[in-house]
Write an enzyme that holds these catalytic residues in place. Structure first.
Site, PDB file in Angstrom:
ATOM      1  CG  HIS A 174     -10.351   1.904   1.105  1.00  0.00           C
ATOM      2  ND1 HIS A 174     -10.690   0.680   0.583  1.00  0.00           N
ATOM      3  CD2 HIS A 174      -9.749   2.595   0.098  1.00  0.00           C
ATOM      4  CE1 HIS A 174     -10.326   0.647  -0.680  1.00  0.00           C
ATOM      5  NE2 HIS A 174      -9.739   1.776  -0.996  1.00  0.00           N
TER       6      HIS A 174
ATOM      7  CB  THR B  10      -0.983   0.023   1.190  1.00  0.00           C
ATOM      8  OG1 THR B  10      -1.866   1.127   1.038  1.00  0.00           O
ATOM      9  CG2 THR B  10      -0.249   0.156   2.523  1.00  0.00           C
TER      10      THR B  10
END
Lengths: 321, 321
Positions: free
Chosen positions: A207, A202
């Site tokens: 999320h 990431t």
């Protein structure tokens, strides 16, 4: 634990012995030096931390072309992208026929020495060769593509040979609590007592869907843990500040994962935005850090509309040798 | 997890926001600067990593005297040793009446900026005051004692005030896989899911008795894990090289401890050799890094014959307020 690629043990190129390190720093000050490109500096940091095991340094043109065209180097081993030290003509003139040079960091004030290099070869790279590498790695010749732009803006001289890495550039100093070498991640996986380990890439706070992806992957392969592995780097205006990103990810792990199933870490590299080909590189260095599985997302490492949503997944079946 | 001392959350003085960090680095280049002493640099690194929470910087003379005499600062809070920035008269002359100065690192080639400081006060420290601090902290006035020698060789001007720390000196660059801040250790304890945590201090490879000490302590307090926390620093001739020490400790943990019960870490500091008083400091910063218990050894942090074998244990009952 899963073995590194092409080696029984990890081969970090950082110089761990403090006395040898000190001697090299001293030696470097008297060597001819070149300030390398930012992509080359990112490669040096990855080589230093053991992520690119078993590479010993920067590739010559034959190896780089092999990596670009078939992901195969001249000795038959696998590597998914060229790892080159490309410099301009002025740099070549300044080092003359030196067999040993210092590589200076373009991303740190004052351009301190990042690594010392044994010069095995200096080769001209033709526009044709640059074009082939660009087309193969980025799947586009669009000069607006940020990865293509960064690649093509480099000089046309490839300095190849082994390196000894002396620091981890701004990645370790700017992100001291998050930056990890592959050596450290292997050590920590060992400390956790994990065998089956999923890695998750990431650049941003995670999320809900990212969280669920990790849970699904862990369940699917019956993993002991997940290593969240953040790409660290200079932020663009509008990016989430690093401390906020870290805190958000830590809170998610604390609230939604059982104890002893998550490690939150980061690595330093200049993103290629090469989509499918970069996904293969991502998988490559996750094995080196001790992960047995790696999550490849939708439009993984992509940018704009250059890649199909699932190209970074199908490449593993269609192109990886 | 156990709370830090005097604060609900850890207060590391390192500047984590990369933009603010960059701005401070720039600002520092135009500030008057002093190259600080090695003990002061060690303190800055500990302050940066959150180990000395809730201190905000270097103590003034009243606080330092309180720490030395009663382990109590002027605001009534507890701290076991003076944390001072002592400089000589030339340094004072060079900064003039600047309210903000850069602190340069004496232990890194080129003396790069280690921290930025708000100058709250500059005070002369008398020989009497130096003597009281020496006698109380080191329990000896012998100039041959290495801690006394280091303390007394500093200047007699105390610059006090808050600092912002910009790097972790040579500790992070020389020991990239071992150095940890208190922030990182708290994060990793959280990741491990441990509640009761024993800390173990070492400078050397651990032998069989050290291993047994850890096992006994863990059993005694029903601990979830032990954090082996190495003092990192410049080696003396004859010392075990750092990579060998690390590998030996890792092998011991792998062979003789269950999975998910050991973390192998290090911190950067100039050893005081202050025996009992240093043991209290050791316990202090282990609570800040999230340990609930700390093993105090025989002649802990001692040197030569200055301290009785168990003085570093009895001080907790006899002198700690």
């Amino acid at each position: 634990m899963i073995k590194p690629i092409g080696s029984d043990t990890l081969l970090p190129l950082f110089v761990y012995d403090p006395e040898e390190h000190h001697a090299l720093m001293k030696e470097a000050e008297s060597l001819p030096s070149v300030t390398i490109t930012s992509p080359a500096a990112g490669n040096a940091v990855m080589l230093g931390g053991g992520y690119f095991t078993p590479l010993k340094g920067f590739m010559n043109v034959a190896d780089a072309m092999g990596a670009a065209e078939k992901m195969i180097l001249t000795d038959g081993s696998f590597f998914p992208v060229p790892v080159m030290n490309l410099v301009d003509d002025d740099a070549i003139a300044s080092i003359g026929d030196a067999k040993r040079i210092a590589l200076r960091d373009p991303n740190v004030e004052g351009n301190p020495v990042l690594a010392v290099m044994d010069v095995e070869n200096i080769e001209k790279v033709s526009e044709d060769q640059m074009g082939v590498m660009r087309d193969k790695v980025y799947r586009t010749d669009d000069p607006e593509h940020p990865g293509v732009a960064a690649f093509m803006s480099q000089g046309r001289n490839a300095i190849s040979g082994p390196i000894q890495v002396l620091n981890f550039s701004y990645f370790q100093t700017d992100f001291p609590d998050t930056f990890r070498t592959a050596v450290e991640i292997r050590n920590e996986i060992q400390e956790h007592g994990w065998n089956t380990v999923v890695a998750f890439q990431t650049r941003n706070p995670m999320h809900r869907a990212h969280e669920e992806l990790c849970h699904m992957a862990m369940k699917d392969v019956n993993a002991d843990g997940v290593v969240i592995h953040m790409l660290l780097g200079k932020l663009k205006p509008g990016d989430i500040p690093a401390p906020v990103r870290d805190a958000a990810i830590r809170k998610m792990a604390e609230l939604y994962f059982p104890p002893n199933t998550v490690m939150i870490t980061g690595y330093g590299f200049d993103m290629l935005y090469a989509g499918p080909r970069e996904a293969v590189l991502h998988a490559y260095f996750r094995q080196n850090m001790g992960a047995t599985h790696f999550i490849v997302g939708r439009d993984h490492a992509g940018v704009g509309d250059y890649y199909g949503d699932f190209d970074a997944q199908t490449i593993f079946d269609e192109e990886v040798p």
